[in-house]
Scaffold this motif. Structure first.
Motif, PDB file in Angstrom:
ATOM      1  N   ASN A 114     -10.421  -7.922  14.740  1.00 44.19           N
ATOM      2  CA  ASN A 114      -9.429  -8.588  14.268  1.00 44.19           C
ATOM      3  C   ASN A 114      -9.226  -8.378  12.695  1.00 44.19           C
ATOM      4  O   ASN A 114     -10.075  -8.242  11.731  1.00 44.19           O
ATOM      5  CB  ASN A 114      -9.602 -10.091  14.298  1.00 44.19           C
ATOM      6  CG  ASN A 114      -9.680 -10.800  15.623  1.00 44.19           C
ATOM      7  OD1 ASN A 114      -9.085 -10.007  16.601  1.00 44.19           O
ATOM      8  ND2 ASN A 114     -10.664 -11.757  15.804  1.00 44.19           N
ATOM      9  N   PHE A 115      -7.690  -8.534  12.225  1.00 43.65           N
ATOM     10  CA  PHE A 115      -7.465  -8.036  10.942  1.00 43.65           C
ATOM     11  C   PHE A 115      -7.345  -9.391  10.231  1.00 43.65           C
ATOM     12  O   PHE A 115      -6.794 -10.304  10.743  1.00 43.65           O
ATOM     13  CB  PHE A 115      -6.310  -7.173  10.888  1.00 43.65           C
ATOM     14  CG  PHE A 115      -6.531  -5.660  11.258  1.00 43.65           C
ATOM     15  CD1 PHE A 115      -7.082  -4.856  10.392  1.00 43.65           C
ATOM     16  CD2 PHE A 115      -6.434  -5.295  12.514  1.00 43.65           C
ATOM     17  CE1 PHE A 115      -7.666  -3.357  10.693  1.00 43.65           C
ATOM     18  CE2 PHE A 115      -6.549  -3.911  12.819  1.00 43.65           C
ATOM     19  CZ  PHE A 115      -7.205  -3.181  11.973  1.00 43.65           C
ATOM     20  N   PRO A 116      -7.840  -9.180   8.951  1.00 44.57           N
ATOM     21  CA  PRO A 116      -7.455 -10.720   8.125  1.00 44.57           C
ATOM     22  C   PRO A 116      -6.053 -10.905   7.843  1.00 44.57           C
ATOM     23  O   PRO A 116      -5.249  -9.891   7.897  1.00 44.57           O
ATOM     24  CB  PRO A 116      -8.164 -10.185   6.993  1.00 44.57           C
ATOM     25  CG  PRO A 116      -8.628  -8.722   6.903  1.00 44.57           C
ATOM     26  CD  PRO A 116      -8.210  -8.472   8.121  1.00 44.57           C
ATOM     27  N   ASP A 139      -4.544 -12.210   5.360  1.00 48.87           N
ATOM     28  CA  ASP A 139      -4.554 -12.057   3.765  1.00 48.87           C
ATOM     29  C   ASP A 139      -3.982 -10.477   4.005  1.00 48.87           C
ATOM     30  O   ASP A 139      -4.630  -9.451   4.035  1.00 48.87           O
ATOM     31  CB  ASP A 139      -5.529 -12.276   2.882  1.00 48.87           C
ATOM     32  CG  ASP A 139      -5.421 -11.967   1.537  1.00 48.87           C
ATOM     33  OD1 ASP A 139      -4.006 -11.491   1.155  1.00 48.87           O
ATOM     34  OD2 ASP A 139      -6.134 -12.578   0.592  1.00 48.87           O
ATOM     35  N   PRO A 140      -2.667 -10.204   3.229  1.00 42.31           N
ATOM     36  CA  PRO A 140      -2.272  -8.706   3.044  1.00 42.31           C
ATOM     37  C   PRO A 140      -3.145  -7.725   2.172  1.00 42.31           C
ATOM     38  O   PRO A 140      -3.318  -6.743   2.295  1.00 42.31           O
ATOM     39  CB  PRO A 140      -0.887  -8.707   2.926  1.00 42.31           C
ATOM     40  CG  PRO A 140      -0.576 -10.031   2.455  1.00 42.31           C
ATOM     41  CD  PRO A 140      -1.597 -10.823   2.971  1.00 42.31           C
ATOM     42  N   ARG A 195      -6.294  -6.942   3.901  1.00 41.37           N
ATOM     43  CA  ARG A 195      -6.093  -5.806   4.718  1.00 41.37           C
ATOM     44  C   ARG A 195      -5.766  -4.570   4.187  1.00 41.37           C
ATOM     45  O   ARG A 195      -6.203  -3.268   4.742  1.00 41.37           O
ATOM     46  CB  ARG A 195      -4.622  -6.216   5.681  1.00 41.37           C
ATOM     47  CG  ARG A 195      -4.695  -5.669   7.175  1.00 41.37           C
ATOM     48  CD  ARG A 195      -3.444  -6.207   7.806  1.00 41.37           C
ATOM     49  NE  ARG A 195      -2.294  -6.712   7.021  1.00 41.37           N
ATOM     50  CZ  ARG A 195      -1.894  -8.014   7.150  1.00 41.37           C
ATOM     51  NH1 ARG A 195      -2.487  -8.891   7.753  1.00 41.37           N
ATOM     52  NH2 ARG A 195      -0.847  -8.171   6.552  1.00 41.37           N
ATOM     53  N   LEU A 246      -9.145  -2.875   3.083  1.00 39.38           N
ATOM     54  CA  LEU A 246      -9.910  -2.425   4.183  1.00 39.38           C
ATOM     55  C   LEU A 246     -10.439  -0.765   3.974  1.00 39.38           C
ATOM     56  O   LEU A 246     -11.548  -0.363   3.951  1.00 39.38           O
ATOM     57  CB  LEU A 246      -9.628  -2.771   5.521  1.00 39.38           C
ATOM     58  CG  LEU A 246      -9.697  -4.079   5.591  1.00 39.38           C
ATOM     59  CD1 LEU A 246      -9.256  -4.525   7.029  1.00 39.38           C
ATOM     60  CD2 LEU A 246     -11.033  -4.678   5.553  1.00 39.38           C
TER      61      LEU A 246
END
Length: 84
Positions: A2-4, A6-7, A10, A13
């Motif tokens: 799952n991606f956060p 909050d951009p 992201r 990462l």
């Protein structure tokens, strides 16, 4: 994975992944043999790097996001594609 939401997180990462690769390589060089990325020493070193650079990394990402948003808004304004 799952991606956060909050951009900024992201976008950070890939930078964190690079830090993990770098620290894994450095620890392997120190020991003279390969080490896994989840090695306790590698984890500690990654945490230290992120604690030292995290605020700067986040500020840079937020500035990048702000620039992109401003640029998109300006392009929409100049081309007459404003949202209603």
């Amino acid at each position: 994975m799952n991606f956060p939401a909050d951009p900024a997180v992201r976008l950070q990462l890939p930078l964190v992944a690079q830090i993990i690769r770098d620290e894994t390589w450095l620890e392997a060089e120190r020991r003279g043999h390969t080490v896994p990325a989840d090695d306790p020493v590698v984890r500690a070193n990654v945490c230290a790097v992120i604690l030292q650079t995290g605020a700067t990394m986040r500020a840079s990402i937020l500035q990048q996001i702000a620039t992109e948003v401003t640029t998109c808004a300006l392009v929409r304004h100049l081309t007459g594609h404003n949202a209603a």
